[in-house]
Design an enzyme around this catalytic site. Sequence first.
Site, PDB file in Angstrom:
ATOM      1  N   ASP A  47     -22.452  39.419   1.573  1.00 34.27           N
ATOM      2  CA  ASP A  47     -22.673  38.106   0.969  1.00 34.27           C
ATOM      3  C   ASP A  47     -21.929  37.040   1.765  1.00 34.27           C
ATOM      4  OD1 ASP A  47     -22.654  39.757  -2.110  1.00 34.27           O
ATOM      5  OD2 ASP A  47     -24.340  38.566  -1.349  1.00 34.27           O
ATOM      6  N   ASP A 190     -30.872  41.032  -6.793  1.00 36.65           N
ATOM      7  CA  ASP A 190     -29.458  40.951  -6.425  1.00 36.65           C
ATOM      8  C   ASP A 190     -28.634  40.246  -7.494  1.00 36.65           C
ATOM      9  OD1 ASP A 190     -27.725  39.250  -3.642  1.00 36.65           O
ATOM     10  OD2 ASP A 190     -27.037  40.679  -5.147  1.00 36.65           O
TER      11      ASP A 190
END
Length: 233
Positions: A47, A190
């Site tokens: 991320d 996600d």
Amino acid sequence: MTRPPLVDRLRASAPQISVGVLTADWLTLGAQLELMERAGVELLHFDVMDGAFCPMLTLGAPVVAGFKTRLLKDVHLMIEDPLSKLDGFVAAGADIITVHVESTRHVHRVLQALGKMINANDPNRGIVRGIALNPGTPLEAIEPLAGEFEMVLLLAVNPGWGGQKFIASTCERVKRVREIVRDTALICVDGGVTQDNIANVARLGADIIVTGSAVFDGKAPFENAQHMMHALR
Ligand code: DX5
Ligand code: ZN
């Protein structure tokens, strides 16, 4: 543009998990990655947050490059103006690069540019282009981009943190995205995926399911990963 061979490999092993490294124990990262490999995990989720597109600031291309691993690198760019930063993540060994439709005025150009880039790990593998949508972004935003992406990432949390609660409206969005893309693209979900809801997310039609804090919970990452994968079978 020819479809990256990696897409077929990912489709063949769908549904599968992509394990988020944000909440991993970075002091014993090498051992943690070995646990993931032994558990049968194939994808690591990075991320990348720049503190502008979303409030948090996490990691950049040098950190992605620092992960010396056989696992595939699934890079989620939550950054403003990704076009100028693609080269760095490609050079860092990204196999999947996902950009947010909200992060630039020129997302079509970004995807086109990414489509011309060569996978640094294996030129024959190709780079999977992902297009991501925040929970509040209409699904129609991907329609003009047809043919310029191989994966749609639906965020089930607002970008910025691991460990948030799964937003229920994501379920309907997964079904509708499947109607829009049919089998022309992989679907990734996600955020907020736990041992309790992962089977349902898979049933909705997700091919790749990102899970971070539910695996790296500081206790039993190996067992957690195995549990998640078992829930998908
Ligand atoms: C959120 C990130 C997610 C998040 C997932 O902005 O894109 O990948 O880190 O973490 P969990 O699985 O803990 O929600
Ligand atoms: Zn992510």
